[in-house]
Design an enzyme around this catalytic site. Structure first.
Site, PDB file in Angstrom:
ATOM      1  N   SER A  18       0.868  -1.177   0.000  1.00  0.00           N
ATOM      2  CA  SER A  18       0.000   0.000   0.000  1.00  0.00           C
ATOM      3  C   SER A  18       0.904   1.226   0.000  1.00  0.00           C
ATOM      4  O   SER A  18       1.908   1.241  -0.728  1.00  0.00           O
ATOM      5  CB  SER A  18      -0.909  -0.074   1.230  1.00  0.00           C
ATOM      6  OG  SER A  18      -1.806   1.002   1.249  1.00  0.00           O
ATOM      7  N   HIS A  45      -2.903  -1.340  -3.044  1.00  0.00           N
ATOM      8  CA  HIS A  45      -4.018  -0.414  -2.801  1.00  0.00           C
ATOM      9  C   HIS A  45      -3.939   0.738  -3.804  1.00  0.00           C
ATOM     10  O   HIS A  45      -2.868   1.260  -4.078  1.00  0.00           O
ATOM     11  CB  HIS A  45      -3.959   0.131  -1.370  1.00  0.00           C
ATOM     12  CG  HIS A  45      -4.284  -0.912  -0.345  1.00  0.00           C
ATOM     13  ND1 HIS A  45      -4.106  -0.718   0.994  1.00  0.00           N
ATOM     14  CD2 HIS A  45      -4.797  -2.161  -0.488  1.00  0.00           C
ATOM     15  CE1 HIS A  45      -4.501  -1.801   1.645  1.00  0.00           C
ATOM     16  NE2 HIS A  45      -4.904  -2.698   0.770  1.00  0.00           N
ATOM     17  N   ASP A 138      -4.356  -4.555   6.243  1.00  0.00           N
ATOM     18  CA  ASP A 138      -4.687  -5.470   5.145  1.00  0.00           C
ATOM     19  C   ASP A 138      -3.472  -6.358   4.841  1.00  0.00           C
ATOM     20  O   ASP A 138      -2.344  -5.892   4.829  1.00  0.00           O
ATOM     21  CB  ASP A 138      -5.074  -4.645   3.897  1.00  0.00           C
ATOM     22  CG  ASP A 138      -5.768  -5.499   2.850  1.00  0.00           C
ATOM     23  OD1 ASP A 138      -6.220  -6.604   3.195  1.00  0.00           O
ATOM     24  OD2 ASP A 138      -5.864  -5.048   1.695  1.00  0.00           O
TER      25      ASP A 138
END
Lengths: 201, 282
Positions: A18, A45, A138
């Site tokens: 991310s 992401h 995540d």
């Protein structure tokens, strides 16, 4: 560092990242050779509503073609697949990719947990999971699933990560095999590439 | 909202999924056998967590004994996540090219939303037609498997939280008004203007087993078949093909493709970016 890499054991690599991971992924794709054998699934992401530009940016320095797969696209050796904007990328039985528009997970679609969990279910102990810098949790559960299925887990060390929340969450969730700075992860991939080429001679 | 991925440690294996789909087929007539396993396993897991069930066997037992529970099960097992004007460029192409093309040769336009879920796409379509000044020329049918979600679609009531995304999508679509002109805020919820639904009929329809019921100029089935395996995708596509007039249009999700489908040769690609196809052969 010595890596324990049984000959030709692994069938796929999943990479999650991310905030702070884009440069790292670019480096990884510039490192792995053109004929690197394993398919690589990237779940990074990204903005939900921006469909174009990301895959093109990754392709610039990559030795290998990077594509955003269609739903039910057959998985090919040596390809790099990027989770498209606003879809989860899952590994489906029968060597295909399945996309999903289900709810956001950890505020994200694509969610790393979905990619990792479904890959672990399909590839079992033949999967390598790599988790890079990022700002939420995540991927932590996904890493746990990869570990439980017998796969190999690699996490960027929190000290080396621009944003360390994601690596730290994964390290807290399960016993990670290799916690390394990005340079170590690059060495690991070079070694993996070499071991595949050796095994094929 | 329930956390989606709280982990109970139990993985759902294929044998359990088979037992469940067999029971549902035999007891209720719905066929989930050919749903894509990656998402279907996750949906089952979600149902187990939601109802605090320890195993698939427990779920099977409840479904077997409690028929009232089945409607709830259907609502939870199907995916009902959608947005108004999802992929704004798709709606722009519809407005600027596809719909005008259909109206070149027809006075009226018939549209089917196959798998309409909570109706966001149906309202988007009505707004497009309204802004083109042709809403009264349209006959729109919206169908879904899930009766509860059809009721929600008919009520046209959405949480204000979701309207942020919908507003942004509408702006990117470059609508001529503001999305706020099409709904009123009532008790913290957005209630859509009922006039938009004047030519829309909602009905329950099962894409997997339902027969062809009419013919249309335009069929939208976006991000519905991604939950099916390839066998089922092929079956459903055959039915969608049959439900289109010759030279009618089919729209699927931006990351869906007909490439691997048997029926691909009966369509041509009209817009590859937005995945709009035209039926050229019966």
């Amino acid at each position: 560092m010595n890596f324990n890499l049984p000959d030709n054991k692994y069938k796929a690599i999943v990479i999650g990242g991310s905030a702070g991971s884009f440069q790292l992924v670019t480096r990884i794709l510039a490192t792995v050779s053109k004929d690197f054998a394993l398919p690589i699934f990237l779940c990074l992401h990204r903005l939900k509503h921006v469909r174009n530009g990301f895959v093109e940016a990754l392709c610039i320095k990559s030795n290998k073609p990077v594509v955003e797969p269609y739903d039910k696209e057959p998985i090919k050796r040596g390809m790099v697949y990027l989770a498209p904007a606003n879809y989860h990328l899952c590994i489906e039985l029968g060597n295909t990719i399945a996309l999903s528009s289900e709810d956001l997970v950890n505020n994200s679609r694509p969610a790393i947990d979905h990619t990792f969990e479904t890959a672990a279910y399909v590839y079992k102990d033949k999967l390598i999971g790599i988790l890079l810098s990022g700002a939420n949790k995540d991927g932590a559960l996904g890493m746990k699933k990869i570990k439980e299925a017998g796969g190999l887990t690699v996490v960027q060390s929190p000290e080396d990560s621009l944003i360390n929340a994601m690596p730290s969450a994964a390290i807290a969730a399960t016993n990670i095999d290799y916690v390394m700075p990005i340079d170590g992860i690059i060495d690991f991939l070079i070694e993996l590439d070499r071991s595949y080429k050796m095994a094929n001679i | 909202m329930t956390p989606l991925f709280t982990d109970n440690g139990n993985d759902i294996d294929i044998a359990d999924v088979r037992k469940l789909t067999d029971l549902v087929k035999q007891r209720y007539g719905y066929d989930f056998k050919d749903y894509a396993m990656s998402s279907f396993r996750r949906r089952i897991k979600r149902v187990l967590e939601l109802y605090k069930l320890k195993s698939v066997d427990k779920l099977i037992a409840i479904l077997d004994s409690n028929t009232d529970f089945f409607e709830e099960f259907i609502s939870e097992i199907t995916v009902n996540v959608t947005e108004m004007f999802r992929d704004p460029t798709f709606w722009k192409i519809l407005k600027e090219q596809i719909i005008p093309n259909i109206l070149l040769s027809h006075d009226k336009i018939s549209i089917w939303h196959a798998g309409c879920s909570s109706g966001e796409e149906v309202y988007s379509m009505s707004i497009v037609l309204q802004e083109m000044g042709i809403l009264d020329k349209a006959r729109i049918v919206a169908t879904d498997l899930d009766t509860a979600i059809i009721k929600k679609a008919q009520s046209g009531t959405y949480s204000m939280k979701n309207m942020d995304v919908n507003r942004k999508n509408y702006q990117r679509y470059m609508g001529v008004h503001s999305l706020d002109d099409y709904f009123k805020e009532v008790n913290g919820e957005a209630v859509m203007d009922k006039a938009l639904m004047q030519n829309v009929s909602f009905r329950r329809h099962d894409l997997v087993q339902g027969a062809v019921f009419s013919k249309f100029d335009l069929v939208l089935c976006r991000n519905v078949m991604i939950y099916f395996n390839q066998t089922l995708q092929n079956n459903v596509l055959n039915r969608l093909h049959e439900s289109l007039f010759k030279y009618g249009y089919l729209a699927i999700g931006s990351k869906e493709s007909l490439i691997w489908c048997e029926i691909a040769n009966k369509f041509i690609v009209v817009n590859n970016e937005e995945k709009i196809y035209k039926k050229i052969k019966d």
